[in-house]
Design a protein around this motif. Sequence first.
Motif, PDB file in Angstrom:
ATOM      1  N   UNK A 208      26.702 -42.859  -8.860  1.00 18.46           N
ATOM      2  CA  UNK A 208      27.992 -43.993  -8.423  1.00 18.46           C
ATOM      3  C   UNK A 208      28.749 -43.593  -7.540  1.00 18.46           C
ATOM      4  N   UNK A 209      29.024 -42.321  -7.372  1.00 19.49           N
ATOM      5  CA  UNK A 209      30.075 -41.805  -6.533  1.00 19.49           C
ATOM      6  C   UNK A 209      29.419 -41.911  -5.000  1.00 19.49           C
ATOM      7  N   UNK A 210      28.199 -41.420  -5.153  1.00 23.18           N
ATOM      8  CA  UNK A 210      27.506 -41.353  -3.666  1.00 23.18           C
ATOM      9  C   UNK A 210      27.076 -42.762  -3.288  1.00 23.18           C
ATOM     10  N   UNK A 211      26.740 -43.673  -4.108  1.00 25.89           N
ATOM     11  CA  UNK A 211      26.549 -45.086  -3.766  1.00 25.89           C
ATOM     12  C   UNK A 211      27.763 -45.807  -2.945  1.00 25.89           C
ATOM     13  N   UNK A 212      28.973 -45.301  -3.565  1.00 29.00           N
ATOM     14  CA  UNK A 212      30.045 -45.980  -3.091  1.00 29.00           C
ATOM     15  C   UNK A 212      30.580 -45.427  -1.627  1.00 29.00           C
TER      16      UNK A 212
ATOM     17  N   UNK B 270      27.724 -39.421   4.665  1.00 27.35           N
ATOM     18  CA  UNK B 270      28.356 -38.642   3.889  1.00 27.35           C
ATOM     19  C   UNK B 270      28.237 -37.885   2.594  1.00 27.35           C
ATOM     20  N   UNK B 271      26.659 -38.294   2.045  1.00 33.08           N
ATOM     21  CA  UNK B 271      26.166 -37.755   0.598  1.00 33.08           C
ATOM     22  C   UNK B 271      26.230 -36.139   0.512  1.00 33.08           C
ATOM     23  N   UNK B 272      25.756 -35.437   1.586  1.00 30.32           N
ATOM     24  CA  UNK B 272      25.629 -34.101   1.749  1.00 30.32           C
ATOM     25  C   UNK B 272      27.099 -33.499   1.472  1.00 30.32           C
ATOM     26  N   UNK B 273      28.073 -34.107   2.442  1.00 38.13           N
ATOM     27  CA  UNK B 273      29.437 -33.107   2.463  1.00 38.13           C
ATOM     28  C   UNK B 273      29.947 -33.489   1.028  1.00 38.13           C
ATOM     29  N   UNK B 274      29.799 -34.753   0.636  1.00 40.60           N
ATOM     30  CA  UNK B 274      30.247 -35.187  -0.871  1.00 40.60           C
ATOM     31  C   UNK B 274      29.932 -34.295  -1.612  1.00 40.60           C
ATOM     32  N   UNK B 275      28.647 -33.833  -1.921  1.00 41.19           N
ATOM     33  CA  UNK B 275      27.914 -32.876  -2.636  1.00 41.19           C
ATOM     34  C   UNK B 275      28.415 -31.643  -2.618  1.00 41.19           C
ATOM     35  N   UNK B 276      28.676 -31.217  -1.278  1.00 36.68           N
ATOM     36  CA  UNK B 276      29.029 -29.986  -1.202  1.00 36.68           C
ATOM     37  C   UNK B 276      30.601 -29.639  -1.707  1.00 36.68           C
ATOM     38  N   UNK B 277      31.329 -30.795  -1.672  1.00 34.63           N
ATOM     39  CA  UNK B 277      32.676 -30.786  -2.074  1.00 34.63           C
ATOM     40  C   UNK B 277      33.071 -31.133  -3.393  1.00 34.63           C
TER      41      UNK B 277
ATOM     42  N   UNK C 180      19.410 -31.419   0.452  1.00 38.02           N
ATOM     43  CA  UNK C 180      20.307 -30.482  -0.068  1.00 38.02           C
ATOM     44  C   UNK C 180      20.125 -29.986  -1.447  1.00 38.02           C
ATOM     45  N   UNK C 181      20.581 -28.740  -1.457  1.00 41.57           N
ATOM     46  CA  UNK C 181      20.127 -28.069  -2.966  1.00 41.57           C
ATOM     47  C   UNK C 181      21.591 -27.157  -3.087  1.00 41.57           C
ATOM     48  N   UNK C 182      22.254 -27.207  -4.092  1.00 42.04           N
ATOM     49  CA  UNK C 182      23.281 -26.351  -4.245  1.00 42.04           C
ATOM     50  C   UNK C 182      23.146 -24.814  -4.771  1.00 42.04           C
TER      51      UNK C 182
END
Length: 485
Positions: free
Chosen positions: A59-63, A68-75, A94-96
């Motif tokens: 939901x967060x990434x769709x918004x 910005x998906x990868x930076x959002x995942x990283x942060x 991306x993989x954490x």
Amino acid sequence: MSPTHFTVRSLAGKLFSSMLVFTLGIILVFATALTTIYYLSYERDAEAELASSAQDAADYLNASPTAANIPALEEQFTGVVRYTLIADDGAVLYDSAVDPATMENHADRPEVREADAAGKAAIMRHSDTLGTDTVYAAVKLDDGSIVRLSESRHSLLAFLGSMAMPVVVALIVSGILVFVLSRTLTRRIMKPIDALNFADPLENEIYEEMDPLLIRIDEQQRRLLQQNRELAAAENMRRDFSSNVSHEMKTPLQVISGYAELMKNDMVQPADRQKFAGLIYEEAQAMRSLINDVLTLSRLDESAFGDESRRIDLHAVAERVAGRLGSFAADQGIEVRVEGSPASIAGTETLAEEMIYNLVENGIRYNHEGGSVVVRFEVEEGGAAAASPPFSVPEGASGEEGEAIEVRRSVVVRVSDTGPGIPEELRDKVFERFFRVDKSRSKETGGTGLGLAIVKHAVLYHHGTIDVETAEGVGTTFVLRLPAV
């Protein structure tokens, strides 16, 4: 003969060990079951929680813009949960936890395929190498890419292994408690059993399950007591019998010894030698009769006639006895008659003849000149013989020891004489060994005192009864009833 081995087991020990093993087994089973249930419940909740976190991330990434998906995942999405962003062609963006450049295409992964087809997926996969389970929750984003969350979990076996120490401690504590409890319960259970009074089994207050055993013990004790009494009575009778035999044999031996000594020392006149020899002969014959009667009684006591059973014509036996005693009856001036029709029984002919012989001989011996002895036979329908004695059962008869034998027909034998009769108070004693109604007259007539005892044993051996009908001064009748065949 190989020795008998007995297995000795303690009831208290059996109760204690059974309770202890059963209780510890129940604790172990319940501990394993509860641990498994807890593990499965925990895994189900964790899987649901991971799926919820994956949906929140989607939901967060769709918004946000796709770039910005990868930076959002990283942060935004950090911590113990592993985040992976997979492109629609399966490439890892991306993989954490791992560098995406080193990772292979994930298009064939089950959770990726299911999320691509259904929009989301939640799958658990087991790693044999690591011995762990990994839970995957994947959700398809609006741009076609897939965000996947994963978290490692211990396998069920590993989880059970991690719980081994607490379970062992619980078992030890429980074992101690069960040990104390089972010992206490065992003592309470065994207390009334240890207090059993076997001298009077039926008076014990005990568990009803033990009633059959105590009843059996009581029956056995009563039977043993009865047997001991019978053995004591038999021993007394044997002792008295031995004493009586010694006493009866002492007199003729003294007479024989005395006369023989006189003849040996040449103290007898030639004219008296024949008289003395006759006296010695008579005493020897008396001893011979006594020994024969004693041997007959001994054979009866030992059931030595058991293998000689066959059909016997008792009427013919009586006629044979009358012939044998003919000269003796003529010397005494007594008439002997056999009347009635033929009658057969099953038994031993030697013993049956001895039975009739003793009755007829008694009738001749204890009679007066000009008197008579009559043996009369009849056959009666129905009736039952006496309880069977502790002798062997003749062929053709039936029944067990102490059991009344039902018979369809009975042979009735009446042996009547015209002698002086028997006083009423002595009728029950005439069958005792060495009993004589008139001791002085019995010595004169040469009786051994065993004839009627032999008759009674012989009648019992043939499963019959014997009665005495007499009146003092008018003669005696012995009535025998025997099973007919």
